[in-house]
Design a protein around this motif. Structure first.
Motif, PDB file in Angstrom:
ATOM      1  N   GLU A  88       0.845  -1.165   0.071  1.00  0.00           N
ATOM      2  CA  GLU A  88       0.058   0.065  -0.135  1.00  0.00           C
ATOM      3  C   GLU A  88       0.624   1.275  -0.187  1.00  0.00           C
ATOM      4  OE1 GLU A  88      -2.170   0.356   3.636  1.00  0.00           O
ATOM      5  OE2 GLU A  88      -0.302  -0.814   4.902  1.00  0.00           O
ATOM      6  N   GLY A  89       0.333   2.279  -0.215  1.00  0.00           N
ATOM      7  CA  GLY A  89       1.114   3.561  -0.196  1.00  0.00           C
ATOM      8  C   GLY A  89       0.438   4.839   0.148  1.00  0.00           C
ATOM      9  N   VAL A  90       0.875   5.907   0.360  1.00  0.00           N
ATOM     10  CA  VAL A  90       0.438   7.216   0.528  1.00  0.00           C
ATOM     11  C   VAL A  90       1.184   8.064  -0.434  1.00  0.00           C
ATOM     12  CG1 VAL A  90       0.030   9.155   2.070  1.00  0.00           C
ATOM     13  CG2 VAL A  90      -0.763   7.003   2.662  1.00  0.00           C
ATOM     14  N   VAL A  91       0.621   9.070  -1.202  1.00  0.00           N
ATOM     15  CA  VAL A  91       1.293  10.005  -1.914  1.00  0.00           C
ATOM     16  C   VAL A  91       0.803  11.542  -1.318  1.00  0.00           C
ATOM     17  CG1 VAL A  91       1.045  11.540  -4.103  1.00  0.00           C
ATOM     18  CG2 VAL A  91       1.658   8.861  -3.905  1.00  0.00           C
ATOM     19  N   PHE A  92       1.619  12.356  -0.945  1.00  0.00           N
ATOM     20  CA  PHE A  92       1.562  13.730  -0.338  1.00  0.00           C
ATOM     21  C   PHE A  92       2.283  14.443  -1.350  1.00  0.00           C
ATOM     22  CE2 PHE A  92       2.120  17.405   2.168  1.00  0.00           C
ATOM     23  CZ  PHE A  92       0.705  17.760   2.698  1.00  0.00           C
ATOM     24  N   VAL A  93       1.528  15.731  -1.728  1.00  0.00           N
ATOM     25  CA  VAL A  93       2.191  16.711  -2.933  1.00  0.00           C
ATOM     26  C   VAL A  93       2.559  17.739  -2.048  1.00  0.00           C
ATOM     27  CG1 VAL A  93       1.850  17.885  -4.950  1.00  0.00           C
ATOM     28  CG2 VAL A  93       0.707  15.646  -4.759  1.00  0.00           C
ATOM     29  N   ALA A 111      -0.567  21.012  -4.149  1.00  0.00           N
ATOM     30  CA  ALA A 111       0.488  21.192  -2.989  1.00  0.00           C
ATOM     31  C   ALA A 111      -0.808  21.043  -1.902  1.00  0.00           C
ATOM     32  CB  ALA A 111       1.140  22.454  -2.876  1.00  0.00           C
ATOM     33  N   GLY A 112      -0.339  19.892  -0.852  1.00  0.00           N
ATOM     34  CA  GLY A 112      -1.601  19.562   0.155  1.00  0.00           C
ATOM     35  C   GLY A 112      -2.129  18.240  -0.479  1.00  0.00           C
ATOM     36  N   GLY A 113      -2.346  17.905  -1.826  1.00  0.00           N
ATOM     37  CA  GLY A 113      -2.878  16.757  -2.080  1.00  0.00           C
ATOM     38  C   GLY A 113      -2.561  15.541  -1.547  1.00  0.00           C
ATOM     39  N   TYR A 114      -3.394  14.827  -0.985  1.00  0.00           N
ATOM     40  CA  TYR A 114      -3.037  13.413  -0.663  1.00  0.00           C
ATOM     41  C   TYR A 114      -3.828  12.303  -1.077  1.00  0.00           C
ATOM     42  CZ  TYR A 114      -2.749  10.226   3.906  1.00  0.00           C
ATOM     43  OH  TYR A 114      -2.768   9.350   4.819  1.00  0.00           O
ATOM     44  N   ALA A 115      -3.215  11.184  -1.300  1.00  0.00           N
ATOM     45  CA  ALA A 115      -4.034   9.994  -1.879  1.00  0.00           C
ATOM     46  C   ALA A 115      -3.673   8.754  -1.008  1.00  0.00           C
ATOM     47  CB  ALA A 115      -3.551   9.682  -3.308  1.00  0.00           C
ATOM     48  N   TYR A 116      -4.447   7.967  -0.558  1.00  0.00           N
ATOM     49  CA  TYR A 116      -4.132   6.594   0.058  1.00  0.00           C
ATOM     50  C   TYR A 116      -4.380   5.756  -0.910  1.00  0.00           C
ATOM     51  CZ  TYR A 116      -4.408   2.256   2.331  1.00  0.00           C
ATOM     52  OH  TYR A 116      -4.466   0.979   2.624  1.00  0.00           O
ATOM     53  N   LEU A 117      -3.226   4.845  -1.423  1.00  0.00           N
ATOM     54  CA  LEU A 117      -3.536   3.726  -2.487  1.00  0.00           C
ATOM     55  C   LEU A 117      -3.388   2.531  -1.969  1.00  0.00           C
ATOM     56  CD1 LEU A 117      -0.942   6.025  -4.456  1.00  0.00           C
ATOM     57  CD2 LEU A 117      -3.361   5.673  -5.045  1.00  0.00           C
ATOM     58  N   ALA A 118      -4.567   1.695  -1.909  1.00  0.00           N
ATOM     59  CA  ALA A 118      -4.755   0.468  -1.298  1.00  0.00           C
ATOM     60  C   ALA A 118      -3.702  -0.664  -2.202  1.00  0.00           C
ATOM     61  CB  ALA A 118      -6.089   0.078  -1.340  1.00  0.00           C
ATOM     62  N   ALA A 119      -3.239  -1.651  -1.179  1.00  0.00           N
ATOM     63  CA  ALA A 119      -2.639  -2.662  -1.787  1.00  0.00           C
ATOM     64  C   ALA A 119      -3.501  -3.326  -3.280  1.00  0.00           C
ATOM     65  CB  ALA A 119      -2.348  -3.715  -1.018  1.00  0.00           C
ATOM     66  N   GLY A 120      -2.780  -3.481  -4.301  1.00  0.00           N
ATOM     67  CA  GLY A 120      -3.521  -4.185  -5.402  1.00  0.00           C
ATOM     68  C   GLY A 120      -4.170  -2.985  -6.127  1.00  0.00           C
ATOM     69  N   ALA A 121      -4.288  -1.681  -5.855  1.00  0.00           N
ATOM     70  CA  ALA A 121      -4.973  -0.783  -6.546  1.00  0.00           C
ATOM     71  C   ALA A 121      -4.405  -0.669  -8.045  1.00  0.00           C
ATOM     72  CB  ALA A 121      -5.020   0.460  -5.697  1.00  0.00           C
ATOM     73  N   THR A 122      -4.992  -0.066  -8.780  1.00  0.00           N
ATOM     74  CA  THR A 122      -4.247   0.107 -10.180  1.00  0.00           C
ATOM     75  C   THR A 122      -4.378   1.957 -10.294  1.00  0.00           C
ATOM     76  OG1 THR A 122      -5.589  -1.645 -11.208  1.00  0.00           O
ATOM     77  CG2 THR A 122      -4.850   0.069 -12.657  1.00  0.00           C
ATOM     78  N   TRP A 123      -3.180   2.272 -10.451  1.00  0.00           N
ATOM     79  CA  TRP A 123      -2.928   3.592 -10.423  1.00  0.00           C
ATOM     80  C   TRP A 123      -1.678   4.197 -11.286  1.00  0.00           C
ATOM     81  CZ3 TRP A 123       1.104   5.699  -7.366  1.00  0.00           C
ATOM     82  CH2 TRP A 123       1.973   4.968  -6.644  1.00  0.00           C
ATOM     83  N   SER A 124      -1.444   5.082 -11.720  1.00  0.00           N
ATOM     84  CA  SER A 124      -0.658   5.806 -12.406  1.00  0.00           C
ATOM     85  C   SER A 124      -0.452   7.345 -12.131  1.00  0.00           C
ATOM     86  CB  SER A 124      -0.621   5.924 -14.015  1.00  0.00           C
ATOM     87  OG  SER A 124      -2.131   6.389 -14.411  1.00  0.00           O
ATOM     88  N   LEU A 125       0.829   7.797 -12.507  1.00  0.00           N
ATOM     89  CA  LEU A 125       1.156   9.092 -12.114  1.00  0.00           C
ATOM     90  C   LEU A 125       1.669  10.003 -13.500  1.00  0.00           C
ATOM     91  CD1 LEU A 125       3.390   8.748  -8.864  1.00  0.00           C
ATOM     92  CD2 LEU A 125       1.040   9.334  -8.894  1.00  0.00           C
ATOM     93  N   ALA A 126       1.373  11.228 -13.431  1.00  0.00           N
ATOM     94  CA  ALA A 126       1.977  11.990 -14.771  1.00  0.00           C
ATOM     95  C   ALA A 126       2.161  13.412 -14.147  1.00  0.00           C
ATOM     96  CB  ALA A 126       1.059  11.593 -15.962  1.00  0.00           C
ATOM     97  N   ASN A 127       3.023  14.222 -14.888  1.00  0.00           N
ATOM     98  CA  ASN A 127       3.256  15.439 -14.736  1.00  0.00           C
ATOM     99  C   ASN A 127       2.734  16.093 -15.839  1.00  0.00           C
ATOM    100  OD1 ASN A 127       3.737  18.261 -14.256  1.00  0.00           O
ATOM    101  ND2 ASN A 127       5.932  17.925 -13.713  1.00  0.00           N
ATOM    102  N   GLU A 128       1.632  16.577 -16.031  1.00  0.00           N
ATOM    103  CA  GLU A 128       0.844  17.159 -17.422  1.00  0.00           C
ATOM    104  C   GLU A 128       1.267  18.875 -17.193  1.00  0.00           C
ATOM    105  OE1 GLU A 128      -3.084  15.561 -17.313  1.00  0.00           O
ATOM    106  OE2 GLU A 128      -2.314  13.817 -18.054  1.00  0.00           O
ATOM    107  N   GLY A 129       1.738  19.206 -16.149  1.00  0.00           N
ATOM    108  CA  GLY A 129       2.037  20.906 -16.285  1.00  0.00           C
ATOM    109  C   GLY A 129       3.298  21.056 -16.789  1.00  0.00           C
TER     110      GLY A 129
END
Length: 280
Positions: A88-93, A111-129
Protein backbone atom coordinates in the motif's frame (compact mmCIF):
# COMPACT_ATOMS: atom_id res chain seq x y z
CA UNK A 1 -0.33 26.03 3.62
CA UNK A 2 3.45 25.88 3.21
CA UNK A 3 5.36 22.69 2.39
CA UNK A 4 9.13 22.40 2.05
CA UNK A 5 10.33 20.94 -1.25
CA UNK A 6 14.01 20.04 -1.83
CA UNK A 7 15.58 22.27 -4.48
CA UNK A 8 18.44 19.87 -5.21
CA UNK A 9 21.64 21.36 -6.56
CA UNK A 10 25.04 21.10 -4.90
CA UNK A 11 26.75 23.27 -2.27
CA UNK A 12 29.39 25.71 -3.39
CA UNK A 13 33.00 24.57 -3.05
CA UNK A 14 33.49 27.42 -0.57
CA UNK A 15 30.90 26.09 1.90
CA UNK A 16 31.85 24.27 5.10
CA UNK A 17 31.16 20.55 5.46
CA UNK A 18 29.51 20.96 8.88
CA UNK A 19 25.89 19.82 8.95
CA UNK A 20 23.37 18.24 11.32
CA UNK A 21 23.13 14.72 9.86
CA UNK A 22 23.27 12.00 12.52
CA UNK A 23 22.62 8.26 12.62
CA UNK A 24 22.16 6.42 15.91
CA UNK A 25 20.67 3.08 16.93
CA UNK A 26 17.54 4.84 18.18
CA UNK A 27 17.00 7.60 15.62
CA UNK A 28 18.35 9.21 12.47
CA UNK A 29 18.22 12.83 11.31
CA UNK A 30 18.65 13.61 7.61
CA UNK A 31 18.76 17.43 7.35
CA UNK A 32 17.56 19.30 4.31
CA UNK A 33 21.11 20.35 3.45
CA UNK A 34 22.05 16.84 2.35
CA UNK A 35 19.16 16.42 -0.11
CA UNK A 36 21.37 17.24 -3.09
CA UNK A 37 21.56 16.13 -6.70
CA UNK A 38 24.37 13.65 -6.08
CA UNK A 39 22.27 11.49 -3.70
CA UNK A 40 19.20 11.05 -5.89
CA UNK A 41 18.06 7.72 -7.33
CA UNK A 42 16.27 6.90 -10.56
CA UNK A 43 13.25 4.61 -10.24
CA UNK A 44 12.36 1.75 -12.63
CA UNK A 45 9.23 2.52 -14.60
CA UNK A 46 9.44 6.30 -14.05
CA UNK A 47 10.14 8.79 -16.84
CA UNK A 48 11.88 12.16 -16.31
CA UNK A 49 11.95 11.62 -12.56
CA UNK A 50 14.36 11.36 -9.65
CA UNK A 51 13.96 10.54 -5.98
CA UNK A 52 15.52 11.01 -2.57
CA UNK A 53 15.12 7.78 -0.62
CA UNK A 54 14.77 8.83 3.01
CA UNK A 55 14.02 5.46 4.61
CA UNK A 56 14.02 1.78 3.66
CA UNK A 57 14.02 -1.51 5.59
CA UNK A 58 17.62 -2.27 6.52
CA UNK A 59 19.31 -3.58 9.65
CA UNK A 60 19.63 -0.80 12.23
CA UNK A 61 17.18 1.49 10.48
CA UNK A 62 13.55 1.43 9.33
CA UNK A 63 11.74 -1.88 9.68
CA UNK A 64 8.18 -1.36 8.44
CA UNK A 65 8.22 1.20 5.62
CA UNK A 66 10.02 3.13 2.93
CA UNK A 67 9.73 6.86 2.31
CA UNK A 68 10.78 8.73 -0.80
CA UNK A 69 10.61 12.27 -2.10
CA UNK A 70 9.92 11.99 -5.83
CA UNK A 71 10.36 14.83 -8.32
CA UNK A 72 8.85 14.49 -11.80
CA UNK A 73 9.69 16.90 -14.61
CA UNK A 74 7.03 18.14 -17.05
CA UNK A 75 5.99 15.31 -19.35
CA UNK A 76 7.27 12.63 -16.98
CA UNK A 77 5.44 10.04 -14.95
CA UNK A 78 4.95 6.34 -14.35
CA UNK A 79 2.34 3.98 -15.76
CA UNK A 80 2.79 1.48 -12.90
CA UNK A 81 4.59 3.13 -9.99
CA UNK A 82 4.00 0.31 -7.50
CA UNK A 83 5.54 -2.89 -8.82
CA UNK A 84 5.24 -5.03 -5.68
CA UNK A 85 2.07 -6.95 -4.92
CA UNK A 86 0.63 -6.43 -1.48
CA UNK A 87 2.16 -2.98 -0.96
CA UNK A 88 0.00 0.00 0.00
CA UNK A 89 1.08 3.61 -0.21
CA UNK A 90 0.41 7.26 0.49
CA UNK A 91 1.26 10.10 -1.87
CA UNK A 92 1.46 13.65 -0.47
CA UNK A 93 2.22 16.52 -2.86
CA UNK A 94 4.37 19.45 -1.71
CA UNK A 95 4.69 21.43 -4.97
CA UNK A 96 3.40 21.42 -8.52
CA UNK A 97 0.39 19.56 -9.92
CA UNK A 98 0.39 15.75 -10.03
CA UNK A 99 -2.10 13.87 -12.19
CA UNK A 100 -3.06 10.61 -10.47
CA UNK A 101 -5.17 8.14 -12.39
CA UNK A 102 -6.73 5.81 -9.83
CA UNK A 103 -8.87 2.90 -10.96
CA UNK A 104 -9.44 4.68 -14.26
CA UNK A 105 -10.43 8.05 -12.77
CA UNK A 106 -8.13 11.10 -13.06
CA UNK A 107 -7.35 13.35 -10.09
CA UNK A 108 -5.13 16.43 -10.14
CA UNK A 109 -3.33 16.85 -6.82
CA UNK A 110 -1.85 20.23 -6.02
CA UNK A 111 0.27 21.13 -2.99
CA UNK A 112 -1.41 19.49 -0.01
CA UNK A 113 -2.99 16.77 -2.14
CA UNK A 114 -3.13 13.37 -0.43
CA UNK A 115 -3.93 9.92 -1.79
CA UNK A 116 -4.14 6.58 0.00
CA UNK A 117 -3.39 3.81 -2.50
CA UNK A 118 -4.59 0.43 -1.31
CA UNK A 119 -2.57 -2.72 -1.95
CA UNK A 120 -3.55 -4.06 -5.36
CA UNK A 121 -4.98 -0.77 -6.61
CA UNK A 122 -4.45 0.23 -10.23
CA UNK A 123 -2.91 3.68 -10.50
CA UNK A 124 -0.50 5.82 -12.50
CA UNK A 125 1.21 9.20 -12.18
CA UNK A 126 1.92 11.98 -14.65
CA UNK A 127 3.14 15.57 -14.66
CA UNK A 128 0.98 17.26 -17.27
CA UNK A 129 1.95 20.78 -16.18
CA UNK A 130 4.82 23.06 -17.15
CA UNK A 131 6.70 22.95 -13.80
CA UNK A 132 8.25 20.11 -11.78
CA UNK A 133 6.04 18.32 -9.26
CA UNK A 134 7.37 16.98 -5.96
CA UNK A 135 5.69 14.55 -3.58
CA UNK A 136 6.31 12.16 -0.73
CA UNK A 137 5.64 8.48 -1.39
CA UNK A 138 5.34 6.30 1.69
CA UNK A 139 5.09 2.54 1.15
CA UNK A 140 4.31 -0.37 3.45
CA UNK A 141 3.56 -4.07 2.95
CA UNK A 142 -0.10 -4.33 3.94
CA UNK A 143 -0.75 -6.74 6.79
CA UNK A 144 -4.25 -8.26 6.56
CA UNK A 145 -6.12 -8.97 9.80
CA UNK A 146 -8.66 -11.78 10.29
CA UNK A 147 -12.28 -10.76 9.68
CA UNK A 148 -11.33 -7.14 8.94
CA UNK A 149 -11.86 -5.70 5.45
CA UNK A 150 -8.91 -4.03 3.79
CA UNK A 151 -9.39 -0.27 3.27
CA UNK A 152 -10.22 1.28 -0.09
CA UNK A 153 -8.15 3.89 -1.90
CA UNK A 154 -9.17 7.53 -1.59
CA UNK A 155 -8.05 11.06 -2.52
CA UNK A 156 -8.32 14.20 -0.37
CA UNK A 157 -6.38 17.37 0.57
CA UNK A 158 -4.71 18.74 3.67
CA UNK A 159 -6.78 21.89 3.21
CA UNK A 160 -10.05 19.92 3.36
CA UNK A 161 -9.40 17.99 6.58
CA UNK A 162 -9.90 19.88 9.84
CA UNK A 163 -7.10 19.33 12.38
CA UNK A 164 -8.20 17.77 15.65
CA UNK A 165 -6.94 19.52 18.75
CA UNK A 166 -5.23 17.31 21.29
CA UNK A 167 -7.00 17.34 24.67
CA UNK A 168 -6.20 20.17 27.09
CA UNK A 169 -3.87 22.00 24.68
CA UNK A 170 -6.05 24.98 23.62
CA UNK A 171 -5.09 24.29 20.01
CA UNK A 172 -1.35 24.45 20.58
CA UNK A 173 -1.07 20.82 19.38
CA UNK A 174 -3.33 19.37 16.69
CA UNK A 175 -3.32 16.44 14.27
CA UNK A 176 -4.74 16.27 10.75
CA UNK A 177 -5.94 12.67 10.53
CA UNK A 178 -6.69 11.46 7.02
CA UNK A 179 -8.18 8.15 8.21
CA UNK A 180 -10.30 7.23 11.22
CA UNK A 181 -7.86 6.00 13.89
CA UNK A 182 -10.49 3.44 15.01
CA UNK A 183 -10.70 1.87 11.54
CA UNK A 184 -8.78 -1.38 12.06
CA UNK A 185 -8.57 -1.93 8.32
CA UNK A 186 -5.71 0.58 8.24
CA UNK A 187 -2.37 -0.75 9.47
CA UNK A 188 -0.56 2.55 8.96
CA UNK A 189 -1.38 6.20 9.48
CA UNK A 190 0.18 9.10 7.60
CA UNK A 191 -0.95 12.29 9.34
CA UNK A 192 0.14 15.90 9.67
CA UNK A 193 0.99 17.15 13.15
CA UNK A 194 0.86 20.90 13.85
CA UNK A 195 2.25 22.82 16.82
CA UNK A 196 1.70 26.51 17.33
CA UNK A 197 4.75 28.49 18.57
CA UNK A 198 5.59 27.27 22.05
CA UNK A 199 3.41 24.17 21.74
CA UNK A 200 4.92 20.92 22.89
CA UNK A 201 4.65 17.19 23.44
CA UNK A 202 4.91 17.48 27.23
CA UNK A 203 6.06 13.94 27.99
CA UNK A 204 8.52 11.43 26.56
CA UNK A 205 6.41 9.26 24.26
CA UNK A 206 7.83 5.72 24.38
CA UNK A 207 5.77 3.37 22.23
CA UNK A 208 5.80 0.46 19.82
CA UNK A 209 5.09 2.53 16.70
CA UNK A 210 7.98 3.29 14.36
CA UNK A 211 8.02 6.81 12.92
CA UNK A 212 9.10 8.67 9.84
CA UNK A 213 8.77 12.47 10.28
CA UNK A 214 9.35 15.03 7.55
CA UNK A 215 9.21 18.67 8.66
CA UNK A 216 6.95 20.52 6.25
CA UNK A 217 7.06 23.95 7.86
CA UNK A 218 8.70 25.84 10.71
CA UNK A 219 11.26 24.73 13.25
CA UNK A 220 11.40 22.96 16.59
CA UNK A 221 13.54 21.12 19.09
CA UNK A 222 13.08 17.34 19.40
CA UNK A 223 14.02 15.24 22.42
CA UNK A 224 15.20 11.92 20.97
CA UNK A 225 16.46 9.16 23.28
CA UNK A 226 18.02 11.69 25.65
CA UNK A 227 19.37 14.10 23.02
CA UNK A 228 17.99 17.53 22.15
CA UNK A 229 18.03 17.97 18.35
CA UNK A 230 17.06 21.12 16.44
CA UNK A 231 15.08 20.51 13.27
CA UNK A 232 13.54 22.74 10.62
CA UNK A 233 11.49 22.57 7.43
CA UNK A 234 13.05 20.03 5.06
CA UNK A 235 14.55 17.77 7.74
CA UNK A 236 13.62 14.09 8.02
CA UNK A 237 13.68 12.00 11.18
CA UNK A 238 13.42 8.25 11.61
CA UNK A 239 12.53 7.00 15.09
CA UNK A 240 12.78 3.34 15.97
CA UNK A 241 10.08 1.64 18.04
CA UNK A 242 10.30 2.66 21.72
CA UNK A 243 12.61 5.62 21.06
CA UNK A 244 11.65 8.22 23.72
CA UNK A 245 10.43 11.35 21.97
CA UNK A 246 9.05 14.80 22.75
CA UNK A 247 9.34 18.26 21.19
CA UNK A 248 8.88 22.02 21.46
CA UNK A 249 7.81 24.27 18.59
CA UNK A 250 10.31 27.08 18.11
CA UNK A 251 8.22 29.69 16.27
CA UNK A 252 7.74 32.28 14.96
CA UNK A 253 5.19 30.35 12.87
CA UNK A 254 3.61 26.88 13.09
CA UNK A 255 5.78 23.76 13.26
CA UNK A 256 4.26 21.05 11.03
CA UNK A 257 5.43 17.61 10.00
CA UNK A 258 4.23 14.66 7.96
CA UNK A 259 4.14 11.64 10.30
CA UNK A 260 4.17 7.93 9.44
CA UNK A 261 3.42 5.23 12.01
CA UNK A 262 2.48 1.55 11.92
CA UNK A 263 -0.69 0.80 13.90
CA UNK A 264 -3.58 -1.55 14.64
CA UNK A 265 -1.91 -4.93 14.42
CA UNK A 266 -1.02 -7.67 16.90
CA UNK A 267 2.68 -8.20 17.56
CA UNK A 268 3.94 -10.93 15.25
CA UNK A 269 6.06 -13.60 16.94
CA UNK A 270 6.39 -16.08 14.07
CA UNK A 271 7.39 -15.88 10.43
CA UNK A 272 10.40 -14.50 8.62
CA UNK A 273 11.79 -11.00 9.08
CA UNK A 274 11.62 -8.67 6.10
CA UNK A 275 14.58 -6.65 7.37
CA UNK A 276 17.73 -6.96 5.29
CA UNK A 277 20.61 -8.31 7.33
CA UNK A 278 18.49 -9.54 10.23
CA UNK A 279 18.11 -13.26 10.80
CA UNK A 280 14.61 -14.50 11.67
Amino acid sequence: MSYFTPPGGLPAQTELLTDRAIVTEAYTVIPKGVLRDIVTSNLPGFRAARSWILARPVAGFATTFSQLIVEIAPGGGADRPEQEEGVEGVVFVTSGALTLELEGLPHVLGAGGYAYLAAGATWSLANEGDAPVSFHWIRKAYEPAPDIAAPASFVTRDQDVAPREMPDTDGAWATTRFVDPDDLGHDMHVNIVTFQPGGSIPFAETHVMEHGLFVLEGKGVYRLNGDWVEVEAGDFMWLRAFCPQACYAGGPGPFRYLLYKDVNRQVRLTGHSRIEGVEP
